[in-house]
Design a protein around this motif. Structure first.
Motif, PDB file in Angstrom:
ATOM      1  N   ASP A 194       0.852  -1.191   0.000  1.00 10.61           N
ATOM      2  CA  ASP A 194       0.000   0.000   0.000  1.00 10.61           C
ATOM      3  C   ASP A 194       0.890   1.243   0.000  1.00 10.61           C
ATOM      4  O   ASP A 194       1.560   1.535   0.988  1.00 10.61           O
ATOM      5  N   VAL A 195       0.918   1.953  -1.125  1.00 12.94           N
ATOM      6  CA  VAL A 195       1.791   3.117  -1.280  1.00 12.94           C
ATOM      7  C   VAL A 195       0.989   4.387  -0.979  1.00 12.94           C
ATOM      8  O   VAL A 195      -0.048   4.628  -1.598  1.00 12.94           O
ATOM      9  N   PRO A 196       1.420   5.217  -0.039  1.00 15.35           N
ATOM     10  CA  PRO A 196       0.689   6.454   0.282  1.00 15.35           C
ATOM     11  C   PRO A 196       0.600   7.388  -0.933  1.00 15.35           C
ATOM     12  O   PRO A 196       1.453   7.356  -1.819  1.00 15.35           O
ATOM     13  N   GLY A 197      -0.463   8.217  -0.949  1.00 11.40           N
ATOM     14  CA  GLY A 197      -0.601   9.206  -2.006  1.00 11.40           C
ATOM     15  C   GLY A 197      -1.720   8.933  -2.982  1.00 11.40           C
ATOM     16  O   GLY A 197      -1.785   9.553  -4.042  1.00 11.40           O
ATOM     17  N   SER A 198      -2.633   8.008  -2.639  1.00 13.47           N
ATOM     18  CA  SER A 198      -3.740   7.692  -3.537  1.00 13.47           C
ATOM     19  C   SER A 198      -4.638   8.902  -3.770  1.00 13.47           C
ATOM     20  O   SER A 198      -4.896   9.688  -2.859  1.00 13.47           O
ATOM     21  N   LYS A 199      -5.113   9.064  -5.005  1.00 13.56           N
ATOM     22  CA  LYS A 199      -6.011  10.167  -5.360  1.00 13.56           C
ATOM     23  C   LYS A 199      -7.481   9.741  -5.271  1.00 13.56           C
ATOM     24  O   LYS A 199      -8.380  10.504  -5.603  1.00 13.56           O
ATOM     25  N   LEU A 200      -7.720   8.517  -4.825  1.00 16.82           N
ATOM     26  CA  LEU A 200      -9.073   7.973  -4.786  1.00 16.82           C
ATOM     27  C   LEU A 200      -9.848   8.517  -3.593  1.00 16.82           C
ATOM     28  O   LEU A 200      -9.421   8.380  -2.445  1.00 16.82           O
ATOM     29  N   ASN A 201     -10.975   9.163  -3.874  1.00 19.15           N
ATOM     30  CA  ASN A 201     -11.908   9.573  -2.828  1.00 19.15           C
ATOM     31  C   ASN A 201     -12.866   8.415  -2.605  1.00 19.15           C
ATOM     32  O   ASN A 201     -13.666   8.081  -3.489  1.00 19.15           O
ATOM     33  N   LEU A 202     -12.761   7.781  -1.447  1.00 20.64           N
ATOM     34  CA  LEU A 202     -13.472   6.532  -1.206  1.00 20.64           C
ATOM     35  C   LEU A 202     -14.981   6.677  -1.358  1.00 20.64           C
ATOM     36  O   LEU A 202     -15.647   5.809  -1.930  1.00 20.64           O
ATOM     37  N   VAL A 203     -15.553   7.783  -0.881  1.00 18.22           N
ATOM     38  CA  VAL A 203     -17.004   7.965  -0.918  1.00 18.22           C
ATOM     39  C   VAL A 203     -17.499   8.187  -2.336  1.00 18.22           C
ATOM     40  O   VAL A 203     -18.369   7.469  -2.832  1.00 18.22           O
ATOM     41  N   THR A 204     -16.932   9.184  -3.024  1.00 19.69           N
ATOM     42  CA  THR A 204     -17.394   9.485  -4.384  1.00 19.69           C
ATOM     43  C   THR A 204     -17.084   8.345  -5.347  1.00 19.69           C
ATOM     44  O   THR A 204     -17.893   8.019  -6.216  1.00 19.69           O
ATOM     45  N   ALA A 205     -15.906   7.727  -5.183  1.00 21.46           N
ATOM     46  CA  ALA A 205     -15.551   6.616  -6.062  1.00 21.46           C
ATOM     47  C   ALA A 205     -16.495   5.443  -5.868  1.00 21.46           C
ATOM     48  O   ALA A 205     -16.882   4.775  -6.835  1.00 21.46           O
ATOM     49  N   SER A 206     -16.901   5.182  -4.627  1.00 25.62           N
ATOM     50  CA  SER A 206     -17.823   4.084  -4.351  1.00 25.62           C
ATOM     51  C   SER A 206     -19.174   4.317  -5.019  1.00 25.62           C
ATOM     52  O   SER A 206     -19.769   3.404  -5.599  1.00 25.62           O
ATOM     53  N   ILE A 207     -19.657   5.560  -4.951  1.00 28.46           N
ATOM     54  CA  ILE A 207     -20.944   5.891  -5.577  1.00 28.46           C
ATOM     55  C   ILE A 207     -20.868   5.710  -7.086  1.00 28.46           C
ATOM     56  O   ILE A 207     -21.752   5.104  -7.716  1.00 28.46           O
ATOM     57  N   VAL A 208     -19.801   6.232  -7.695  1.00 29.18           N
ATOM     58  CA  VAL A 208     -19.640   6.112  -9.148  1.00 29.18           C
ATOM     59  C   VAL A 208     -19.494   4.655  -9.567  1.00 29.18           C
ATOM     60  O   VAL A 208     -20.078   4.214 -10.562  1.00 29.18           O
ATOM     61  N   MET A 209     -18.738   3.887  -8.796  1.00 34.09           N
ATOM     62  CA  MET A 209     -18.543   2.482  -9.138  1.00 34.09           C
ATOM     63  C   MET A 209     -19.838   1.690  -9.027  1.00 34.09           C
ATOM     64  O   MET A 209     -20.127   0.845  -9.883  1.00 34.09           O
ATOM     65  N   LEU A 210     -20.625   1.947  -8.009  1.00 31.16           N
ATOM     66  CA  LEU A 210     -21.909   1.261  -7.871  1.00 31.16           C
ATOM     67  C   LEU A 210     -22.832   1.587  -9.040  1.00 31.16           C
ATOM     68  O   LEU A 210     -23.483   0.704  -9.603  1.00 31.16           O
ATOM     69  N   ARG A 211     -22.871   2.857  -9.411  1.00 29.35           N
ATOM     70  CA  ARG A 211     -23.676   3.258 -10.570  1.00 29.35           C
ATOM     71  C   ARG A 211     -23.190   2.551 -11.832  1.00 29.35           C
ATOM     72  O   ARG A 211     -23.977   1.994 -12.597  1.00 29.35           O
ATOM     73  N   ASP A 212     -21.875   2.544 -12.043  1.00 30.06           N
ATOM     74  CA  ASP A 212     -21.311   1.941 -13.248  1.00 30.06           C
ATOM     75  C   ASP A 212     -21.565   0.439 -13.310  1.00 30.06           C
ATOM     76  O   ASP A 212     -21.905  -0.104 -14.370  1.00 30.06           O
ATOM     77  N   ILE A 213     -21.389  -0.249 -12.175  1.00 33.25           N
ATOM     78  CA  ILE A 213     -21.579  -1.696 -12.153  1.00 33.25           C
ATOM     79  C   ILE A 213     -23.030  -2.053 -12.450  1.00 33.25           C
ATOM     80  O   ILE A 213     -23.318  -3.001 -13.202  1.00 33.25           O
ATOM     81  N   PHE A 214     -23.962  -1.299 -11.865  1.00 28.78           N
ATOM     82  CA  PHE A 214     -25.384  -1.546 -12.127  1.00 28.78           C
ATOM     83  C   PHE A 214     -25.719  -1.320 -13.600  1.00 28.78           C
ATOM     84  O   PHE A 214     -26.373  -2.154 -14.245  1.00 28.78           O
ATOM     85  N   LEU A 215     -25.234  -0.211 -14.155  1.00 31.92           N
ATOM     86  CA  LEU A 215     -25.586   0.131 -15.529  1.00 31.92           C
ATOM     87  C   LEU A 215     -24.892  -0.763 -16.548  1.00 31.92           C
ATOM     88  O   LEU A 215     -25.480  -1.106 -17.577  1.00 31.92           O
ATOM     89  N   VAL A 216     -23.656  -1.166 -16.277  1.00 31.84           N
ATOM     90  CA  VAL A 216     -22.966  -2.018 -17.237  1.00 31.84           C
ATOM     91  C   VAL A 216     -23.677  -3.369 -17.352  1.00 31.84           C
ATOM     92  O   VAL A 216     -23.802  -3.930 -18.444  1.00 31.84           O
ATOM     93  N   ARG A 217     -24.144  -3.876 -16.232  1.00 31.24           N
ATOM     94  CA  ARG A 217     -24.895  -5.128 -16.263  1.00 31.24           C
ATOM     95  C   ARG A 217     -26.213  -4.951 -17.012  1.00 31.24           C
ATOM     96  O   ARG A 217     -26.597  -5.800 -17.832  1.00 31.24           O
ATOM     97  N   LEU A 218     -26.884  -3.843 -16.754  1.00 34.24           N
ATOM     98  CA  LEU A 218     -28.170  -3.553 -17.391  1.00 34.24           C
ATOM     99  C   LEU A 218     -28.006  -3.406 -18.899  1.00 34.24           C
ATOM    100  O   LEU A 218     -28.758  -4.006 -19.689  1.00 34.24           O
ATOM    101  N   PHE A 219     -27.013  -2.625 -19.319  1.00 29.95           N
ATOM    102  CA  PHE A 219     -26.830  -2.339 -20.741  1.00 29.95           C
ATOM    103  C   PHE A 219     -26.462  -3.589 -21.540  1.00 29.95           C
ATOM    104  O   PHE A 219     -26.936  -3.778 -22.658  1.00 29.95           O
TER     105      PHE A 219
END
Length: 310
Positions: free
Chosen positions: A273-298
């Motif tokens: 685990d290298v310090p310095g990640s640019k990932l915002n855990l909250v916003t990234a989680s929301i976007v990923m959940l949306r993407d996973i749902f829609l990719v399956r749907l599409f």
């Protein structure tokens, strides 16, 4: 009258909902020619000419505001790759392609400055015109690559570049596994990682893995490790068809591989685990959940299909 007042409010609510849906889905229906590499590129250090593989290995490194971590990762990777080239008696060659995903710092310059004076391979850089997402950056790099094998490696260097050899063994032609893609996996490190992570990160991680397992099954335990190796033909077919631009693109790769009869094998790799990640855990989680749902749907309803372009 009350009924007359209800109509405008209903219309406003309906218009707002329609606007929200359009805003949510607009990014999924980009009309730009998906095979045109230069449509979103601001500048490159080389002329992009897709063609037949001309080197053994292409290493694609997506990078966003990585001016601090990228030089160290590239120094280690280039030293290893140069060593392999020297020891190969001409049977191994490489290129490294850094794709700067619209960074606001000097990531592009840092990539070019990392070139070794007597390097055996070529370090190339692409700067995108905006911050389109990790999946989009990897897609651009893969489609521009000239390698017989294509390695996606994160800019933080969290996985040792020497683990490439573990993935290569799985893709060897004489391997009984008949694999086209090797996913580096941290699944074997799950227990020790849980001890080190904060409790809320563990909850989010368990939830994410449960959702991914529901969408793609449990044959791949770690879709998100940033260390993946592709045979060139399989990698280009997958990324030419890729729609998701951000963090959940790995999940779409698994869905596409199943539709294209491309075999993925999971391979344990090292991870730090290298310090310095640019990932915002909250916003990234929301976007990923949306993407996973829609990719399956599409894909389920045929809105998206694998590309037929060779």
């Amino acid at each position: 009258p009350r009924g007359a007042m209800d109509i405008p409010w209903a219309a406003l609510v309906a218009a707002a909902l329609v606007g929200l849906v359009v805003w949510l889905l607009a990014a999924y229906f980009d009309r730009t020619d998906r095979s045109a590499l230069g449509a979103h590129v601001a500048r490159t250090s080389f002329q992009v000419k897709p063609g037949e593989p001309s080197v053994t290995l292409s290493v694609v490194v997506p990078a966003y505001n990585e001016v601090r971590r990228l030089p160290h990762m590239l120094a280690e990777a280039l030293a290893y790759l140069d060593g392999r080239t020297d020891a190969s008696a001409g049977s191994f060659s490489y290129e490294v392609i850094v794709v700067d995903d619209g960074s606001s710092d000097r990531t592009y310059a840092a990539a070019l400055a990392s070139r070794r004076r007597n390097g055996r391979g070529e370090l190339r850089a692409i700067q995108l015109a905006g911050n389109y997402g990790k999946g989009f950056a990897v897609r651009i790099g893969v489609l521009a690559a000239r390698g017989q094998l294509l390695l996606m490696a994160d800019a933080d260097g969290a996985t040792d570049i020497r683990d490439l050899e573990r993935l290569e063994r799985v893709l060897q032609k004489d391997s009984e596994l008949d694999a086209d893609v090797a996913f580096g996996s941290r699944h074997h490190l799950k227990e020790s990682a849980m001890v080190k992570r904060a409790w809320y990160r563990n909850i989010l991680m368990h939830g994410f893995h449960l959702i991914v397992a529901t969408v793609i099954g449990r044959h791949i335990n770690d879709t998100q490790c940033g260390f993946k190796l592709f045979r060139a033909d399989a990698g280009k077919r997958l990324f030419l068809s890729l729609h998701l631009r951000r963090w959940a693109f790995d999940v779409e790769l698994v869905i596409l591989a199943r539709k294209l009869n491309i075999n993925i094998i999971e391979v344990p790799v090292t991870f730090t685990d290298v310090p310095g990640s640019k990932l915002n855990l909250v916003t990234a989680s929301i976007v990923m959940l949306r993407d996973i749902f829609l990719v399956r749907l599409f894909y389920s309803f045929g809105v998206w299909r694998p590309s037929t372009t060779p």
